[in-house]
Design a protein around this motif. Sequence first.
Motif, mmCIF file in Angstrom:
data_model
loop_
_atom_site.group_PDB
_atom_site.id
_atom_site.type_symbol
_atom_site.label_atom_id
_atom_site.label_comp_id
_atom_site.label_asym_id
_atom_site.label_seq_id
_atom_site.Cartn_x
_atom_site.Cartn_y
_atom_site.Cartn_z
ATOM 1 N N MET A 1 0.849 -1.192 0.000
ATOM 2 C CA MET A 1 0.000 0.000 0.000
ATOM 3 C C MET A 1 0.887 1.246 0.000
ATOM 4 O O MET A 1 1.879 1.321 0.730
ATOM 5 C CB MET A 1 -0.912 0.001 1.227
ATOM 6 C CG MET A 1 -1.883 1.187 1.283
ATOM 7 S SD MET A 1 -1.175 2.634 2.129
ATOM 8 C CE MET A 1 -1.032 2.034 3.814
ATOM 9 N N SER A 2 0.523 2.221 -0.813
ATOM 10 C CA SER A 2 1.258 3.475 -0.865
ATOM 11 C C SER A 2 0.261 4.633 -0.808
ATOM 12 O O SER A 2 -0.771 4.605 -1.481
ATOM 13 C CB SER A 2 2.087 3.572 -2.149
ATOM 14 O OG SER A 2 2.776 4.806 -2.210
ATOM 15 N N ARG A 3 0.572 5.646 0.025
ATOM 16 C CA ARG A 3 -0.313 6.802 0.141
ATOM 17 C C ARG A 3 0.498 8.038 0.505
ATOM 18 O O ARG A 3 1.660 7.939 0.925
ATOM 19 C CB ARG A 3 -1.383 6.560 1.204
ATOM 20 C CG ARG A 3 -0.859 6.415 2.637
ATOM 21 C CD ARG A 3 -1.988 6.248 3.627
ATOM 22 N NE ARG A 3 -1.524 6.021 4.981
ATOM 23 C CZ ARG A 3 -1.198 6.982 5.839
ATOM 24 N NH1 ARG A 3 -1.271 8.259 5.463
ATOM 25 N NH2 ARG A 3 -0.793 6.690 7.067
ATOM 26 N N THR A 4 -0.123 9.186 0.353
ATOM 27 C CA THR A 4 0.520 10.441 0.733
ATOM 28 C C THR A 4 0.515 10.569 2.248
ATOM 29 O O THR A 4 -0.504 10.302 2.902
ATOM 30 C CB THR A 4 -0.221 11.631 0.114
ATOM 31 O OG1 THR A 4 -0.253 11.475 -1.299
ATOM 32 C CG2 THR A 4 0.467 12.944 0.470
ATOM 33 N N ALA A 5 1.642 10.949 2.816
ATOM 34 C CA ALA A 5 1.744 11.095 4.266
ATOM 35 C C ALA A 5 0.846 12.228 4.733
ATOM 36 O O ALA A 5 0.765 13.285 4.095
ATOM 37 C CB ALA A 5 3.184 11.359 4.670
ATOM 38 N N SER A 6 0.141 11.991 5.830
ATOM 39 C CA SER A 6 -0.757 13.026 6.364
ATOM 40 C C SER A 6 -0.009 14.111 7.106
ATOM 41 O O SER A 6 -0.496 15.230 7.245
ATOM 42 C CB SER A 6 -1.795 12.381 7.295
ATOM 43 O OG SER A 6 -1.147 11.694 8.347
ATOM 44 N N GLU A 7 1.196 13.792 7.598
ATOM 45 C CA GLU A 7 1.989 14.780 8.311
ATOM 46 C C GLU A 7 3.157 15.224 7.447
ATOM 47 O O GLU A 7 3.741 14.429 6.714
ATOM 48 C CB GLU A 7 2.542 14.196 9.626
ATOM 49 C CG GLU A 7 1.490 13.640 10.571
ATOM 50 C CD GLU A 7 1.189 12.177 10.278
ATOM 51 O OE1 GLU A 7 1.829 11.621 9.367
ATOM 52 O OE2 GLU A 7 0.300 11.623 10.922
ATOM 53 N N SER B 1 5.842 17.475 2.274
ATOM 54 C CA SER B 1 5.052 16.237 2.307
ATOM 55 C C SER B 1 5.815 15.110 1.630
ATOM 56 O O SER B 1 6.713 15.331 0.820
ATOM 57 C CB SER B 1 3.701 16.441 1.605
ATOM 58 O OG SER B 1 3.903 16.785 0.246
ATOM 59 N N GLY B 2 5.448 13.891 1.964
ATOM 60 C CA GLY B 2 6.076 12.712 1.366
ATOM 61 C C GLY B 2 5.060 11.610 1.176
ATOM 62 O O GLY B 2 3.842 11.828 1.269
ATOM 63 N N PHE B 3 5.553 10.408 0.893
ATOM 64 C CA PHE B 3 4.683 9.260 0.670
ATOM 65 C C PHE B 3 5.022 8.152 1.658
ATOM 66 O O PHE B 3 6.182 7.970 2.036
ATOM 67 C CB PHE B 3 4.840 8.724 -0.763
ATOM 68 C CG PHE B 3 4.317 9.657 -1.809
ATOM 69 C CD1 PHE B 3 5.149 10.631 -2.355
ATOM 70 C CD2 PHE B 3 3.010 9.579 -2.236
ATOM 71 C CE1 PHE B 3 4.682 11.505 -3.321
ATOM 72 C CE2 PHE B 3 2.533 10.447 -3.187
ATOM 73 C CZ PHE B 3 3.363 11.427 -3.745
ATOM 74 N N ILE B 4 4.001 7.464 2.087
ATOM 75 C CA ILE B 4 4.167 6.338 2.997
ATOM 76 C C ILE B 4 3.872 5.051 2.237
ATOM 77 O O ILE B 4 2.882 4.951 1.505
ATOM 78 C CB ILE B 4 3.219 6.453 4.196
ATOM 79 C CG1 ILE B 4 3.594 7.668 5.044
ATOM 80 C CG2 ILE B 4 3.246 5.183 5.038
ATOM 81 C CD1 ILE B 4 2.639 7.924 6.186
ATOM 82 N N THR B 5 4.735 4.081 2.392
ATOM 83 C CA THR B 5 4.512 2.782 1.754
ATOM 84 C C THR B 5 4.747 1.676 2.771
ATOM 85 O O THR B 5 5.592 1.813 3.661
ATOM 86 C CB THR B 5 5.446 2.578 0.537
ATOM 87 O OG1 THR B 5 5.143 1.344 -0.103
ATOM 88 C CG2 THR B 5 6.898 2.574 0.963
ATOM 89 N N ALA B 6 3.970 0.604 2.654
ATOM 90 C CA ALA B 6 4.103 -0.509 3.596
ATOM 91 C C ALA B 6 3.576 -1.781 2.953
ATOM 92 O O ALA B 6 2.606 -1.754 2.190
ATOM 93 C CB ALA B 6 3.339 -0.216 4.884
ATOM 94 N N THR B 7 4.231 -2.887 3.258
ATOM 95 C CA THR B 7 3.740 -4.187 2.820
ATOM 96 C C THR B 7 2.647 -4.636 3.781
ATOM 97 O O THR B 7 2.885 -4.722 4.988
ATOM 98 C CB THR B 7 4.876 -5.228 2.794
ATOM 99 O OG1 THR B 7 5.883 -4.798 1.882
ATOM 100 C CG2 THR B 7 4.345 -6.585 2.364
ATOM 101 N N ALA C 1 -1.046 -11.629 6.573
ATOM 102 C CA ALA C 1 -0.700 -10.254 6.900
ATOM 103 C C ALA C 1 0.777 -10.132 7.237
ATOM 104 O O ALA C 1 1.350 -11.008 7.892
ATOM 105 C CB ALA C 1 -1.551 -9.760 8.066
ATOM 106 N N ALA C 2 1.393 -9.055 6.761
ATOM 107 C CA ALA C 2 2.757 -8.759 7.164
ATOM 108 C C ALA C 2 2.770 -8.496 8.665
ATOM 109 O O ALA C 2 1.775 -8.040 9.240
ATOM 110 C CB ALA C 2 3.286 -7.552 6.394
ATOM 111 N N ALA C 3 3.897 -8.760 9.312
ATOM 112 C CA ALA C 3 3.975 -8.658 10.781
ATOM 113 C C ALA C 3 3.561 -7.277 11.272
ATOM 114 O O ALA C 3 2.795 -7.142 12.231
ATOM 115 C CB ALA C 3 5.383 -8.988 11.240
ATOM 116 N N SER C 4 4.027 -6.218 10.618
ATOM 117 C CA SER C 4 3.708 -4.864 11.074
ATOM 118 C C SER C 4 2.235 -4.554 10.886
ATOM 119 O O SER C 4 1.599 -3.947 11.754
ATOM 120 C CB SER C 4 4.556 -3.843 10.313
ATOM 121 O OG SER C 4 4.351 -3.970 8.910
#
Length: 314
Positions: free
Chosen positions: A202-208, A214-220, A284-287
Amino acid sequence: MKPARIAVIAVAAVSAVGLALVVRAMGSGSGDAAPAVAAAEAPQVAMTQVLVATSDLEVGTRIDNGHMQWRGFPAEAVNAAWIVEGADSVPTPARSGGDDQGEEDGAAADPADGEEGATAPVQRAAERLTGGGIREQIVGAVVRERILAGEPIVASKLIRAGESGFMAVILEPGQRAMSVPLSQEHGAGGFILPGDRVDVIMSRTASEEIDGRSGFITATVLVNIKVLAIGETTQAGDSQNVTGSNATLEVSPRDAEILALAQAQGELYLVLRSYADARQPSGAAASAQTRADSGGSRNVRVFRNGEVTEVPVG
């Protein structure tokens, strides 16, 4: 020896010889008649080759050529719903009970149809070499009712690709099918095929903002997930590339919730995994699992101007 005793012995000897000749004649006469009677009582039975299971086929089994073989049945005993050699198509369940179906599908309407013709062995040999014939219409079907070894295969116990209920049958017990949007850019360029294993990112724009930018947040979010279908394609076949507007994944109920949350938060990407990883843990990934279960914080990667930063999020 007295003449009277000699005469008695002679008469007895002649009688014994005569009796032996009579018995011999009776035995040879009955032996000649037996084959004729046996031949009259054993008329030749017309046979029809029927497709049967080579072993017990459990619900959910995907049929291949090794699961079926031809076996001879008396033509008069062949059911119209059975798949017989030489038929053009598999009898459908709706038509299997009709009186005319047996004639259309080559059952026992005409005794000559059931006989082992001169071309039948050649046809079977060609099917074995090419995989063609009516058997090819069964390959890839999924068993929805148990079929025992030696039992004739009928359409009512199978679900073939494209038929109603196919997806529900191929799902593993306890699993769910869930679709996510897909494009070539988000799906390994179209090289993800049904049956492959993928990770979901999943990839999205960082809210903070960080340092005023601003940046982007990505996570498995999910790992080693089985792909059930791409678009409406459920079997890869000989294709090297399959495209579709969505991918259907096999997930657990809990993983379906995580996937739905990730889809609501941002864009999803499917990452193709090696076949060597197929036996690795799936889900699900551990995180992602820790966050979903406890609501605790975790670190995510923020990509900005070519730099990667680990940022804790609550």
